[in-house]
Design an enzyme around this catalytic site. Structure first.
Site, PDB file in Angstrom:
ATOM      1  N   SER A  23      39.727 -23.828 -29.119  1.00  0.00           N
ATOM      2  CA  SER A  23      39.454 -24.364 -27.774  1.00  0.00           C
ATOM      3  C   SER A  23      40.464 -25.481 -27.525  1.00  0.00           C
ATOM      4  O   SER A  23      41.065 -26.002 -28.481  1.00  0.00           O
ATOM      5  CB  SER A  23      38.040 -24.939 -27.741  1.00  0.00           C
ATOM      6  OG  SER A  23      37.837 -25.734 -26.595  1.00  0.00           O
ATOM      7  N   TYR A  25      30.080 -29.246 -30.996  1.00  0.00           N
ATOM      8  CA  TYR A  25      30.999 -28.178 -30.557  1.00  0.00           C
ATOM      9  C   TYR A  25      32.457 -28.571 -30.765  1.00  0.00           C
ATOM     10  O   TYR A  25      33.232 -27.815 -31.374  1.00  0.00           O
ATOM     11  CB  TYR A  25      30.727 -27.841 -29.088  1.00  0.00           C
ATOM     12  CG  TYR A  25      31.661 -26.770 -28.548  1.00  0.00           C
ATOM     13  CD1 TYR A  25      31.483 -25.431 -28.885  1.00  0.00           C
ATOM     14  CD2 TYR A  25      32.727 -27.096 -27.710  1.00  0.00           C
ATOM     15  CE1 TYR A  25      32.346 -24.450 -28.410  1.00  0.00           C
ATOM     16  CE2 TYR A  25      33.586 -26.129 -27.232  1.00  0.00           C
ATOM     17  CZ  TYR A  25      33.395 -24.801 -27.580  1.00  0.00           C
ATOM     18  OH  TYR A  25      34.256 -23.838 -27.107  1.00  0.00           O
TER      19      TYR A  25
HETATM   20  N1  LIG Z   1      34.354 -20.553 -21.665  1.00  0.00           N
HETATM   21  C1  LIG Z   1      35.199 -21.531 -21.974  1.00  0.00           C
HETATM   22  O1  LIG Z   1      35.538 -22.410 -21.145  1.00  0.00           O
HETATM   23  C2  LIG Z   1      35.805 -21.612 -23.342  1.00  0.00           C
HETATM   24  C3  LIG Z   1      36.784 -22.592 -23.571  1.00  0.00           C
HETATM   25  C4  LIG Z   1      37.343 -22.700 -24.828  1.00  0.00           C
HETATM   26  C5  LIG Z   1      36.956 -21.832 -25.839  1.00  0.00           C
HETATM   27  N2  LIG Z   1      35.998 -20.891 -25.586  1.00  0.00           N
HETATM   28  C6  LIG Z   1      35.619 -20.034 -26.693  1.00  0.00           C
HETATM   29  O2  LIG Z   1      35.690 -18.673 -26.318  1.00  0.00           O
HETATM   30  C7  LIG Z   1      34.728 -17.935 -27.083  1.00  0.00           C
HETATM   31  C8  LIG Z   1      33.917 -17.032 -26.165  1.00  0.00           C
HETATM   32  O3  LIG Z   1      33.269 -17.832 -25.189  1.00  0.00           O
HETATM   33  P1  LIG Z   1      32.808 -17.255 -23.773  1.00  0.00           P
HETATM   34  O4  LIG Z   1      33.193 -18.253 -22.761  1.00  0.00           O
HETATM   35  O5  LIG Z   1      33.216 -15.845 -23.615  1.00  0.00           O
HETATM   36  O6  LIG Z   1      31.221 -17.391 -23.899  1.00  0.00           O
HETATM   37  P2  LIG Z   1      30.075 -16.270 -24.034  1.00  0.00           P
HETATM   38  O7  LIG Z   1      28.803 -17.019 -24.189  1.00  0.00           O
HETATM   39  O8  LIG Z   1      30.221 -15.276 -22.947  1.00  0.00           O
HETATM   40  O9  LIG Z   1      30.466 -15.545 -25.412  1.00  0.00           O
HETATM   41  C9  LIG Z   1      29.972 -15.939 -26.656  1.00  0.00           C
HETATM   42  C10 LIG Z   1      29.357 -14.719 -27.294  1.00  0.00           C
HETATM   43  O10 LIG Z   1      29.003 -15.025 -28.644  1.00  0.00           O
HETATM   44  C11 LIG Z   1      27.772 -14.389 -28.917  1.00  0.00           C
HETATM   45  N3  LIG Z   1      27.094 -15.031 -30.028  1.00  0.00           N
HETATM   46  C12 LIG Z   1      26.489 -16.251 -30.058  1.00  0.00           C
HETATM   47  N4  LIG Z   1      25.933 -16.457 -31.247  1.00  0.00           N
HETATM   48  C13 LIG Z   1      26.202 -15.358 -32.003  1.00  0.00           C
HETATM   49  C14 LIG Z   1      25.875 -14.984 -33.325  1.00  0.00           C
HETATM   50  N5  LIG Z   1      25.153 -15.776 -34.131  1.00  0.00           N
HETATM   51  N6  LIG Z   1      26.306 -13.783 -33.779  1.00  0.00           N
HETATM   52  C15 LIG Z   1      27.019 -12.954 -32.974  1.00  0.00           C
HETATM   53  N7  LIG Z   1      27.340 -13.254 -31.706  1.00  0.00           N
HETATM   54  C16 LIG Z   1      26.935 -14.451 -31.233  1.00  0.00           C
HETATM   55  C17 LIG Z   1      26.993 -14.509 -27.603  1.00  0.00           C
HETATM   56  O11 LIG Z   1      25.911 -13.596 -27.555  1.00  0.00           O
HETATM   57  C18 LIG Z   1      28.081 -14.259 -26.580  1.00  0.00           C
HETATM   58  O12 LIG Z   1      28.166 -12.872 -26.235  1.00  0.00           O
HETATM   59  C19 LIG Z   1      33.925 -18.955 -27.877  1.00  0.00           C
HETATM   60  O13 LIG Z   1      34.468 -19.066 -29.171  1.00  0.00           O
HETATM   61  C20 LIG Z   1      34.188 -20.256 -27.115  1.00  0.00           C
HETATM   62  O14 LIG Z   1      34.061 -21.392 -27.939  1.00  0.00           O
HETATM   63  C21 LIG Z   1      35.411 -20.759 -24.366  1.00  0.00           C
END
Ligand SMILES: NC(=O)c1ccc[n+]([C@@H]2O[C@H](COP(=O)([O-])OP(=O)(O)OC[C@H]3O[C@@H](n4cnc5c(N)ncnc54)[C@H](O)[C@@H]3O)[C@@H](O)[C@H]2O)c1
Length: 252
Positions: free
Chosen positions: A140, A153
């Site tokens: 991130s 986080y």
């Molecule tokens: N959205 C943002 O602004 C952002 C920014 C920086 C980094 N990220 C990173 O991107 C990645 C995806 O985030 P996103 O925005 O698509 O969110 P999201 O919530 O859509 O995706 C996260 C997914 O992880 C799954 N998950 C959670 N716990 C789990 C577990 N124990 N086992 C298996 N699956 C599990 C959830 O069900 C979900 O489908 C993450 O690593 C997040 O930290 C997101």
């Protein structure tokens, strides 16, 4: 077909960024196992299969070692040993160092960091036998910069960047590249609980120019394009890198 004949596991692929990565990978010829704790991943995989992709869902808790072993065995049995692993699943439970509970701390590190340790160990021997592979860890912008009331986080995302570098050093001899994508604000529901602490999503987005110099949020497919590059041979000399995809956020 930049991933023709390749086999991939993408975690957290039921929706959001993970789904877009799985979609781009299947479009480029990879066979993909979508892993998620959320059973909506089944419909997500079916959607990709309907579009002509090779995609299967495996319900997995990435923080649980037995569940991760089942995922690795499922992928090997259905498609063969993976060439590509995307460690994308994460949770984001807001709170300052004093607001967080010990349970939230432990759960955050189990899902966000320990999962990468467990799943990478499960697939690296197969990659080594195949003569190489690519592992992509989802970091991130918070791998570089902190934010208030997000202590578990942001610190987990900092750990992921350094775990990526350590894995890259350990795996280089086996031609397994390990990199970390560091997204800025991607407009999924992932940030909603944190945004609520600061007046809600709409209020936070009013200051998006201060957050991202490009003046907008990042689209999930923009992360997927980067993952595709890091998974393909086009990035053959890149390992141990953190790649910001953050609209200039961490350039400031
Ligand atoms: N959205 C943002 O602004 C952002 C920014 C920086 C980094 N990220 C990173 O991107 C990645 C995806 O985030 P996103 O925005 O698509 O969110 P999201 O919530 O859509 O995706 C996260 C997914 O992880 C799954 N998950 C959670 N716990 C789990 C577990 N124990 N086992 C298996 N699956 C599990 C959830 O069900 C979900 O489908 C993450 O690593 C997040 O930290 C997101």
């Amino acid at each position: 077909m930049r991933l023709a004949g390749k086999i991939a596991i993408v975690t957290g692929a039921a929706g959001g960024i993970g789904y877009q990565i799985a979609k781009r990978f299947t479009e480029e010829g990879a066979a993909v196992v979508l892993a998620d704790i959320d059973s909506h991943g089944e419909a997500a995989a079916e959607q990709l299969a309907l579009a002509g992709g090779r995609a299967l869902f495996c319900q997995t808790d990435v923080s649980d070692s037995a569940s991760v072993q089942r995922l690795a065995q499922f992928a090997a049995a259905q498609f063969g040993a993976p060439d590509i692993l995307v460690n994308n699943a994460a949770i984001n439970i807001p709170g300052s160092i004093l607001e967080l509970t010990e349970d939230i701390w432990d759960r955050t590190y189990a899902v966000n960091v320990k999962s990468m340790f467990l799943l990478s160990r499960a697939v690296i021997p197969g990659m080594r036998e195949k003569g190489g592979g690519a592992i992509i860890n989802m970091g991130s912008a918070n791998s570089y910069v902190a934010e208030p009331r997000l202590a578990a986080y942001v610190s987990s995302k900092g750990a992921i960047l350094m775990l990526t570098k350590a894995m890259a050093l350990d795996c280089a001899v086996d031609r397994i590249r390990v990199n970390c994508i560091c997204p800025g604000w991607v407009d999924t529901a992932f940030n909603d609980r944190h945004a609520e602490l600061f007046g809600g999503r709409e209020e936070v987005l009013k200051s998006i120019d201060d957050i991202h110099p490009i003046g907008r949020t990042i689209m999930p497919v923009e992360i997927a394009h980067t993952a595709l590059f890091l998974a393909s041979d086009e990035s053959s000399a890149i390992t141990g890198a953190g790649i910001p995809v953050d609209g200039g956020y961490t350039a400031k």
